[in-house]
Design a protein around this motif. Structure first.
Motif, PDB file in Angstrom:
ATOM      1  N   GLY A  72      -7.527  22.312  34.313  1.00 60.19           N
ATOM      2  CA  GLY A  72      -7.792  21.085  35.276  1.00 60.19           C
ATOM      3  C   GLY A  72      -8.772  21.558  36.547  1.00 60.19           C
ATOM      4  N   VAL A  73      -9.668  20.840  36.686  1.00 60.93           N
ATOM      5  CA  VAL A  73     -10.815  21.152  37.609  1.00 60.93           C
ATOM      6  C   VAL A  73     -10.707  19.895  38.906  1.00 60.93           C
ATOM      7  N   GLN A  74     -10.765  20.457  40.202  1.00 59.79           N
ATOM      8  CA  GLN A  74     -11.007  19.682  41.246  1.00 59.79           C
ATOM      9  C   GLN A  74     -12.271  20.334  41.847  1.00 59.79           C
ATOM     10  N   THR A  75     -13.338  19.438  41.713  1.00 57.06           N
ATOM     11  CA  THR A  75     -14.637  19.584  42.175  1.00 57.06           C
ATOM     12  C   THR A  75     -14.933  19.540  43.621  1.00 57.06           C
ATOM     13  N   GLN A  76     -15.939  20.007  44.055  1.00 53.78           N
ATOM     14  CA  GLN A  76     -16.388  20.097  45.702  1.00 53.78           C
ATOM     15  C   GLN A  76     -16.297  18.877  46.109  1.00 53.78           C
ATOM     16  N   GLY A 126     -11.987  10.139  53.494  1.00 50.18           N
ATOM     17  CA  GLY A 126     -12.338  11.470  52.990  1.00 50.18           C
ATOM     18  C   GLY A 126     -11.230  12.321  52.345  1.00 50.18           C
ATOM     19  N   GLY A 127     -10.054  12.218  53.068  1.00 51.25           N
ATOM     20  CA  GLY A 127      -8.975  12.979  52.736  1.00 51.25           C
ATOM     21  C   GLY A 127      -8.342  12.500  51.603  1.00 51.25           C
ATOM     22  N   GLN A 128      -8.270  11.114  51.695  1.00 44.72           N
ATOM     23  CA  GLN A 128      -7.512  10.244  50.415  1.00 44.72           C
ATOM     24  C   GLN A 128      -8.218  10.626  49.361  1.00 44.72           C
ATOM     25  N   LYS A 129      -9.577  10.358  49.584  1.00 44.57           N
ATOM     26  CA  LYS A 129     -10.552  10.856  48.086  1.00 44.57           C
ATOM     27  C   LYS A 129     -10.245  12.155  47.570  1.00 44.57           C
ATOM     28  N   GLN A 130     -10.323  13.076  48.526  1.00 43.26           N
ATOM     29  CA  GLN A 130      -9.836  14.666  48.031  1.00 43.26           C
ATOM     30  C   GLN A 130      -8.632  14.687  47.469  1.00 43.26           C
ATOM     31  N   LYS A 131      -7.250  13.963  47.955  1.00 44.76           N
ATOM     32  CA  LYS A 131      -6.094  14.076  47.400  1.00 44.76           C
ATOM     33  C   LYS A 131      -6.272  13.377  46.007  1.00 44.76           C
ATOM     34  N   LEU A 132      -7.044  12.339  45.775  1.00 44.79           N
ATOM     35  CA  LEU A 132      -7.219  11.770  44.568  1.00 44.79           C
ATOM     36  C   LEU A 132      -7.760  12.732  43.488  1.00 44.79           C
ATOM     37  N   ASN A 133      -8.763  13.251  43.985  1.00 38.90           N
ATOM     38  CA  ASN A 133      -9.535  14.438  43.314  1.00 38.90           C
ATOM     39  C   ASN A 133      -8.438  15.447  42.891  1.00 38.90           C
ATOM     40  N   ILE A 134      -7.629  16.135  43.487  1.00 37.87           N
ATOM     41  CA  ILE A 134      -6.773  16.912  43.061  1.00 37.87           C
ATOM     42  C   ILE A 134      -5.587  16.302  42.228  1.00 37.87           C
ATOM     43  N   GLU A 149     -12.844  24.411  47.271  1.00 41.00           N
ATOM     44  CA  GLU A 149     -13.002  23.707  48.331  1.00 41.00           C
ATOM     45  C   GLU A 149     -11.851  22.854  48.483  1.00 41.00           C
ATOM     46  N   LEU A 150     -10.766  23.248  48.041  1.00 41.97           N
ATOM     47  CA  LEU A 150      -9.715  22.422  47.993  1.00 41.97           C
ATOM     48  C   LEU A 150      -9.113  21.572  49.227  1.00 41.97           C
ATOM     49  N   THR A 151      -9.147  22.194  50.512  1.00 43.71           N
ATOM     50  CA  THR A 151      -8.651  21.295  51.431  1.00 43.71           C
ATOM     51  C   THR A 151      -9.805  20.709  52.222  1.00 43.71           C
ATOM     52  N   THR A 152     -11.034  20.625  51.771  1.00 38.57           N
ATOM     53  CA  THR A 152     -12.200  20.087  52.614  1.00 38.57           C
ATOM     54  C   THR A 152     -11.705  18.482  52.839  1.00 38.57           C
ATOM     55  N   SER A 153     -11.903  17.979  54.150  1.00 39.74           N
ATOM     56  CA  SER A 153     -11.578  16.537  54.345  1.00 39.74           C
ATOM     57  C   SER A 153      -9.983  16.619  54.705  1.00 39.74           C
ATOM     58  N   LEU A 154      -9.133  17.324  54.387  1.00 36.27           N
ATOM     59  CA  LEU A 154      -7.858  17.086  54.730  1.00 36.27           C
ATOM     60  C   LEU A 154      -7.502  17.441  56.091  1.00 36.27           C
ATOM     61  N   ASP A 155      -6.446  16.720  56.741  1.00 36.64           N
ATOM     62  CA  ASP A 155      -6.113  16.809  58.218  1.00 36.64           C
ATOM     63  C   ASP A 155      -5.419  18.053  58.077  1.00 36.64           C
ATOM     64  N   ALA A 156      -4.805  18.610  59.219  1.00 41.13           N
ATOM     65  CA  ALA A 156      -3.884  19.821  59.288  1.00 41.13           C
ATOM     66  C   ALA A 156      -2.593  19.845  58.669  1.00 41.13           C
ATOM     67  N   THR A 175      -1.469  29.204  36.627  1.00 43.32           N
ATOM     68  CA  THR A 175      -2.714  30.276  37.171  1.00 43.32           C
ATOM     69  C   THR A 175      -3.760  29.388  37.899  1.00 43.32           C
ATOM     70  N   ILE A 176      -4.244  29.912  38.970  1.00 46.89           N
ATOM     71  CA  ILE A 176      -5.042  29.060  39.823  1.00 46.89           C
ATOM     72  C   ILE A 176      -6.049  29.960  40.180  1.00 46.89           C
ATOM     73  N   VAL A 177      -7.371  29.405  40.156  1.00 48.58           N
ATOM     74  CA  VAL A 177      -8.509  29.991  40.769  1.00 48.58           C
ATOM     75  C   VAL A 177      -8.996  29.026  41.762  1.00 48.58           C
ATOM     76  N   MET A 178      -9.394  29.758  42.824  1.00 48.26           N
ATOM     77  CA  MET A 178      -9.630  28.719  43.993  1.00 48.26           C
ATOM     78  C   MET A 178     -10.956  29.071  44.731  1.00 48.26           C
ATOM     79  N   ILE A 179     -11.702  28.424  45.127  1.00 47.24           N
ATOM     80  CA  ILE A 179     -12.879  28.780  46.084  1.00 47.24           C
ATOM     81  C   ILE A 179     -12.584  28.304  47.370  1.00 47.24           C
TER      82      ILE A 179
END
Length: 226
Positions: A72-76, A126-134, A149-156, A175-179
């Motif tokens: 599974g891939v969450q792109t930047q 932007g945060g909602q789009k990132q959540k959809l991506n994930i 870049e998992l948490t880009t655009s997400l609030d605290a 198993t998770i690989v993260m940038i």
């Protein structure tokens, strides 16, 4: 789970990866860190077979023909068709992976997207789009999850909740690989760190070992050494 063997990649005269090697064991939560332009995203794209390396080998802990059902891939930056609604995108991916609709409902609720499922993607923050991506990266329940870049655009608050959720997934065996450029994130989540510098692996170790007795945090190590 994954073995990276002497991967090299150049774009024109620019040598981005100069012979990168490391191993991801089953159950690892591994971070790839390094400055911008060091080749982190290029490397993950090679792992996902979105980019072809010039030389070297990626060895998978599963049949290579099954890569798109196992990873599974969450792109930047998720590229979504703005003419689609959230429901449209989820339905498309659900049918590709032959996933039950209840799985989509559960993830939409988990990521606080139920209320926007009828909205066009172009209306999302932007945060909602990132959540959809994930969310989409998790629909096929992958053996290997790759996050760029998992948490880009997400609030605290969303960052905190996402970190907690991923920690749970890892504790359950995923198993998770993260940038990431958030060193607090790496320090909190990961058991292994690959440091890329000048297109090469400078070292592969644990966050605790990187900090050692010399640094107060992984952020300090990153600023002073990477």
């Amino acid at each position: 789970m994954l073995e990276i063997v002497d991967i090299k990649k150049s774009y024109g005269k620019k040598e981005v990866l100069k012979g990168v090697s490391f191993t991801v064991e089953k159950g690892d939560f591994l971070a790839i860190i390094g400055k911008n332009g060091v080749g982190k995203t290029t490397l993950t794209n090679i792992i996902c077979q979105l980019v072809k390396q010039d030389s070297g080998k990626v060895k998978y802990g599963f049949q290579e023909k099954d890569i798109y059902s196992k990873i599974g891939v969450q792109t930047q930056s998720g590229d979504f068709d703005d003419r689609l609604k959230v429901d449209d995108m989820c339905t498309l991916w659900r049918k590709i992976y032959n996933v039950d609709a209840t799985k989509v409902d559960q993830l939409l609720e988990r990521f606080d997207l139920t209320g926007v499922r009828k909205q066009y993607i172009k209306t999302l923050s932007g945060g909602q789009k990132q959540k959809l991506n994930i969310l989409l990266s998790l629909l096929n329940d992958p053996e290997l999850l790759i996050l760029d870049e998992l948490t880009t655009s997400l609030d605290a608050i969303s960052r905190h909740e996402m970190r907690k959720y991923l920690k749970q997934l890892n504790e359950q065996g995923k198993t998770i690989v993260m940038i990431s450029h958030y060193m607090d994130e790496v320090e909190d989540l990961c058991n292994k760190v690959v440091v890329l510098k000048d297109g090469e692996v400078e070292q592969t170790t644990s966050p605790r070992a990187l900090i050692g007795s010399k640094y107060n945090s992984l952020q300090q190590y990153f600023v002073e050494c990477v």
